[in-house]
Design a protein around this motif. Structure first.
Motif, PDB file in Angstrom:
ATOM      1  N   ALA A  58     -32.257  35.357  62.199  1.00 49.23           N
ATOM      2  CA  ALA A  58     -32.643  34.754  63.481  1.00 49.23           C
ATOM      3  C   ALA A  58     -33.922  35.366  64.035  1.00 49.23           C
ATOM      4  O   ALA A  58     -34.815  34.653  64.513  1.00 49.23           O
ATOM      5  N   ASN A  59     -34.027  36.692  63.953  1.00 49.35           N
ATOM      6  CA  ASN A  59     -35.206  37.362  64.500  1.00 49.35           C
ATOM      7  C   ASN A  59     -35.336  38.723  63.833  1.00 49.35           C
ATOM      8  O   ASN A  59     -34.676  39.683  64.215  1.00 49.35           O
ATOM      9  N   GLU A  60     -36.211  38.790  62.844  1.00 49.25           N
ATOM     10  CA  GLU A  60     -36.372  40.018  62.066  1.00 49.25           C
ATOM     11  C   GLU A  60     -36.840  41.190  62.921  1.00 49.25           C
ATOM     12  O   GLU A  60     -36.342  42.311  62.782  1.00 49.25           O
ATOM     13  N   THR A  61     -37.779  40.940  63.828  1.00 53.35           N
ATOM     14  CA  THR A  61     -38.307  42.009  64.682  1.00 53.35           C
ATOM     15  C   THR A  61     -37.234  42.567  65.592  1.00 53.35           C
ATOM     16  O   THR A  61     -37.083  43.790  65.725  1.00 53.35           O
ATOM     17  N   ALA A  62     -36.476  41.684  66.209  1.00 52.33           N
ATOM     18  CA  ALA A  62     -35.390  42.122  67.091  1.00 52.33           C
ATOM     19  C   ALA A  62     -34.338  42.904  66.309  1.00 52.33           C
ATOM     20  O   ALA A  62     -33.777  43.892  66.817  1.00 52.33           O
ATOM     21  N   ALA A  63     -34.070  42.474  65.075  1.00 52.95           N
ATOM     22  CA  ALA A  63     -33.102  43.177  64.240  1.00 52.95           C
ATOM     23  C   ALA A  63     -33.575  44.587  63.921  1.00 52.95           C
ATOM     24  O   ALA A  63     -32.792  45.549  63.940  1.00 52.95           O
ATOM     25  N   MET A  64     -34.873  44.749  63.661  1.00 50.40           N
ATOM     26  CA  MET A  64     -35.435  46.080  63.379  1.00 50.40           C
ATOM     27  C   MET A  64     -35.309  46.983  64.592  1.00 50.40           C
ATOM     28  O   MET A  64     -34.955  48.157  64.480  1.00 50.40           O
ATOM     29  N   TYR A  65     -35.566  46.447  65.793  1.00 45.76           N
ATOM     30  CA  TYR A  65     -35.435  47.236  67.017  1.00 45.76           C
ATOM     31  C   TYR A  65     -33.984  47.559  67.332  1.00 45.76           C
ATOM     32  O   TYR A  65     -33.709  48.465  68.129  1.00 45.76           O
ATOM     33  N   SER A  66     -33.067  46.818  66.703  1.00 48.44           N
ATOM     34  CA  SER A  66     -31.632  47.078  66.891  1.00 48.44           C
ATOM     35  C   SER A  66     -31.100  48.040  65.840  1.00 48.44           C
ATOM     36  O   SER A  66     -29.889  48.149  65.652  1.00 48.44           O
ATOM     37  N   ALA A  67     -32.018  48.708  65.134  1.00 46.85           N
ATOM     38  CA  ALA A  67     -31.674  49.719  64.118  1.00 46.85           C
ATOM     39  C   ALA A  67     -30.955  49.122  62.920  1.00 46.85           C
ATOM     40  O   ALA A  67     -30.142  49.783  62.268  1.00 46.85           O
ATOM     41  N   ILE A  68     -31.270  47.861  62.596  1.00 44.31           N
ATOM     42  CA  ILE A  68     -30.718  47.223  61.402  1.00 44.31           C
ATOM     43  C   ILE A  68     -31.710  47.394  60.261  1.00 44.31           C
ATOM     44  O   ILE A  68     -32.908  47.136  60.423  1.00 44.31           O
ATOM     45  N   ASN A  69     -31.220  47.835  59.127  1.00 41.08           N
ATOM     46  CA  ASN A  69     -32.070  47.989  57.947  1.00 41.08           C
ATOM     47  C   ASN A  69     -32.300  46.598  57.344  1.00 41.08           C
ATOM     48  O   ASN A  69     -31.538  46.135  56.484  1.00 41.08           O
ATOM     49  N   VAL A  70     -33.340  45.943  57.784  1.00 44.76           N
ATOM     50  CA  VAL A  70     -33.605  44.548  57.420  1.00 44.76           C
ATOM     51  C   VAL A  70     -33.741  44.382  55.913  1.00 44.76           C
ATOM     52  O   VAL A  70     -33.158  43.466  55.315  1.00 44.76           O
ATOM     53  N   ASP A  71     -34.514  45.253  55.272  1.00 40.91           N
ATOM     54  CA  ASP A  71     -34.742  45.131  53.836  1.00 40.91           C
ATOM     55  C   ASP A  71     -33.447  45.261  53.045  1.00 40.91           C
ATOM     56  O   ASP A  71     -33.210  44.510  52.090  1.00 40.91           O
ATOM     57  N   MET A  72     -32.615  46.209  53.435  1.00 39.26           N
ATOM     58  CA  MET A  72     -31.374  46.416  52.694  1.00 39.26           C
ATOM     59  C   MET A  72     -30.399  45.259  52.888  1.00 39.26           C
ATOM     60  O   MET A  72     -29.715  44.837  51.949  1.00 39.26           O
ATOM     61  N   VAL A  73     -30.344  44.728  54.098  1.00 41.00           N
ATOM     62  CA  VAL A  73     -29.466  43.581  54.365  1.00 41.00           C
ATOM     63  C   VAL A  73     -29.883  42.398  53.505  1.00 41.00           C
ATOM     64  O   VAL A  73     -29.053  41.753  52.857  1.00 41.00           O
ATOM     65  N   ARG A  74     -31.181  42.114  53.487  1.00 43.70           N
ATOM     66  CA  ARG A  74     -31.673  40.989  52.674  1.00 43.70           C
ATOM     67  C   ARG A  74     -31.424  41.235  51.177  1.00 43.70           C
ATOM     68  O   ARG A  74     -31.063  40.316  50.436  1.00 43.70           O
ATOM     69  N   THR A  75     -31.628  42.472  50.743  1.00 47.92           N
ATOM     70  CA  THR A  75     -31.412  42.789  49.332  1.00 47.92           C
ATOM     71  C   THR A  75     -29.972  42.535  48.924  1.00 47.92           C
ATOM     72  O   THR A  75     -29.695  41.945  47.864  1.00 47.92           O
ATOM     73  N   TRP A  76     -29.028  42.931  49.780  1.00 44.05           N
ATOM     74  CA  TRP A  76     -27.616  42.763  49.443  1.00 44.05           C
ATOM     75  C   TRP A  76     -27.177  41.307  49.466  1.00 44.05           C
ATOM     76  O   TRP A  76     -26.198  40.945  48.809  1.00 44.05           O
ATOM     77  N   THR A  77     -27.897  40.459  50.196  1.00 40.99           N
ATOM     78  CA  THR A  77     -27.546  39.033  50.142  1.00 40.99           C
ATOM     79  C   THR A  77     -27.835  38.471  48.755  1.00 40.99           C
ATOM     80  O   THR A  77     -27.116  37.587  48.276  1.00 40.99           O
TER      81      THR A  77
ATOM     82  N   PHE B  39     -25.524  33.035  52.085  1.00 39.83           N
ATOM     83  CA  PHE B  39     -25.845  34.370  52.592  1.00 39.83           C
ATOM     84  C   PHE B  39     -27.358  34.594  52.564  1.00 39.83           C
ATOM     85  O   PHE B  39     -27.943  35.091  53.526  1.00 39.83           O
ATOM     86  N   VAL B  40     -27.976  34.230  51.440  1.00 37.75           N
ATOM     87  CA  VAL B  40     -29.417  34.422  51.271  1.00 37.75           C
ATOM     88  C   VAL B  40     -30.198  33.607  52.293  1.00 37.75           C
ATOM     89  O   VAL B  40     -31.138  34.100  52.936  1.00 37.75           O
ATOM     90  N   MET B  41     -29.816  32.346  52.472  1.00 33.45           N
ATOM     91  CA  MET B  41     -30.546  31.447  53.361  1.00 33.45           C
ATOM     92  C   MET B  41     -30.389  31.836  54.829  1.00 33.45           C
ATOM     93  O   MET B  41     -31.340  31.741  55.613  1.00 33.45           O
ATOM     94  N   ILE B  42     -29.208  32.267  55.223  1.00 33.97           N
ATOM     95  CA  ILE B  42     -29.001  32.692  56.610  1.00 33.97           C
ATOM     96  C   ILE B  42     -29.879  33.897  56.927  1.00 33.97           C
ATOM     97  O   ILE B  42     -30.400  34.034  58.037  1.00 33.97           O
ATOM     98  N   ALA B  43     -30.080  34.767  55.930  1.00 34.37           N
ATOM     99  CA  ALA B  43     -30.929  35.951  56.119  1.00 34.37           C
ATOM    100  C   ALA B  43     -32.411  35.614  56.058  1.00 34.37           C
ATOM    101  O   ALA B  43     -33.257  36.503  56.163  1.00 34.37           O
ATOM    102  N   GLY B  44     -32.723  34.323  55.868  1.00 36.77           N
ATOM    103  CA  GLY B  44     -34.123  33.910  55.855  1.00 36.77           C
ATOM    104  C   GLY B  44     -34.760  33.861  54.487  1.00 36.77           C
ATOM    105  O   GLY B  44     -35.985  33.778  54.368  1.00 36.77           O
ATOM    106  N   GLY B  45     -33.943  33.910  53.432  1.00 36.43           N
ATOM    107  CA  GLY B  45     -34.467  33.876  52.073  1.00 36.43           C
ATOM    108  C   GLY B  45     -34.144  32.575  51.361  1.00 36.43           C
ATOM    109  O   GLY B  45     -33.647  31.620  51.962  1.00 36.43           O
ATOM    110  N   ILE B  46     -34.413  32.545  50.088  1.00 38.04           N
ATOM    111  CA  ILE B  46     -34.114  31.392  49.231  1.00 38.04           C
ATOM    112  C   ILE B  46     -33.917  31.926  47.822  1.00 38.04           C
ATOM    113  O   ILE B  46     -34.476  32.974  47.473  1.00 38.04           O
TER     114      ILE B  46
END
Length: 321
Positions: A202-221, A63-70
């Protein structure tokens, strides 16, 4: 007409998705040729059992890695959470209600640790590599300090029975690994949260423009990763009846990342699957078992794992081209 339809059906099947299964089968056959004892049912069961602890953690780290983390802290976190569980059981007494309460508190600690790492990474704008590397050092230091470099042990029969329990003739850790993989697959592939994880990676900027809370999604991973570590910590510490402050969990982060990468999870995010990680963990388990049976020096096994990770990344890069 039938032949054409059959060809279209065959082409529509994504064989690359199942390539990892064929690799696992091939490795098992090859190992059986090198050592006939490998294919004995007891040995296969042991491989699955031993793989379960790292496999559960690998599912969380996917989950963490797919979201771009480690997450490099999982091994030390396992030792800390295992120690927490044992200390709580020892303090509350050998009763079923006490064991349940101890496990629930251990999960609560895992959620807090995962959420804290996630917030430091997202809101604190600290690179995940640095945050989790720091977490790895802190967790190991804490468990070493509390145990004075020794071992946490428990005499609770009810707690130790968890890790040694068999259900339908199969070890509980193995069944938990399978069920956990199914639940994780549903969460990642069939829910909005899962789709958001792929979008963020896949694309953090596109996700932000799609009204996705990027920080919260990554935090929950990272919370998912913490829950995975807690599950493995409880199963392992109850099976061993102890946690070594210096050695328990050592190298688990490498094995978990290796399992995810072997299963096709991209280190750059946006790509991966629970299906792949599940079989990637089993492949790693088969390789470890094969190395032991061939009497390969323990100190060289890390070299093999490192080469496997590098090879898997090279294959991923070749597929992109």
């Amino acid at each position: 007409m039938i032949l054409i339809t059959a060809k279209k059906t065959f082409r529509s099947i994504n064989l690359s998705k199942y390539l990892i299964v064929f690799i696992l089968i091939g490795l098992m056959v090859f190992s059986g040729i090198l050592s006939p004892a490998f294919l004995k049912p007891r040995n296969i069961l042991n491989i699955f059992w031993q793989t379960s602890y790292v496999g559960i953690i690998a599912i969380g780290i996917t989950f963490v890695m797919i979201a771009g983390g480690i997450d490099l802290s999982v091994g030390s976190m396992l030792a800390l959470l295992g120690a927490v569980a044992i200390q709580l059981v020892n303090k509350f007494g050998d009763r079923t209600s006490s064991v349940i309460l101890s496990i629930l508190i251990t999960y609560a600690v895992a959620v807090l640790l995962g959420f804290g790492i996630g917030l430091l990474t997202t809101k604190g704008r600290i690179p995940a590599f640095v945050t989790t590397l720091g977490g790895m050092a802190i967790y190991r230091s804490l468990v070493l300090n509390f145990a004075n470099g020794g071992v946490y042990m428990t005499m609770s029969q009810r707690y130790t029975s968890i890790g040694m329990k068999f259900v339908f003739g199969l070890p509980l850790p193995m069944l938990v690994f399978i069920v956990y993989a199914i639940v994780a697959y549903i969460l990642l592939d069939k829910t909005k949260f899962g789709r958001h994880i792929f979008a963020v990676g896949a694309n953090e900027t596109a996700a932000m423009y799609s009204a996705i809370n990027v920080d919260m999604v990554r935090t929950w991973t990272y919370v998912v990763s913490g829950i995975s570590v807690a599950t493995s910590a409880i199963l392992l510490s109850s099976m061993m009846s102890a946690v070594s402050s210096s050695s328990t969990g050592n190298g688990f982060e490498l094995d978990a990342i290796a399992a995810a990468v072997i299963g096709g999870t991209s280190l750059s995010g946006g790509k991966g699957s629970i299906f792949g990680t599940f079989f990637g963990a089993l492949i790693l388990g088969v390789i470890n078992n094969m190395l032991v049976m061939l009497n390969v020096a323990v100190y060289l096994q890390g070299t093999v794992k490192g080469l496997i990770i590098i090879g898997a990344v090279i294959l991923q890069n070749l597929r992109k081209e």
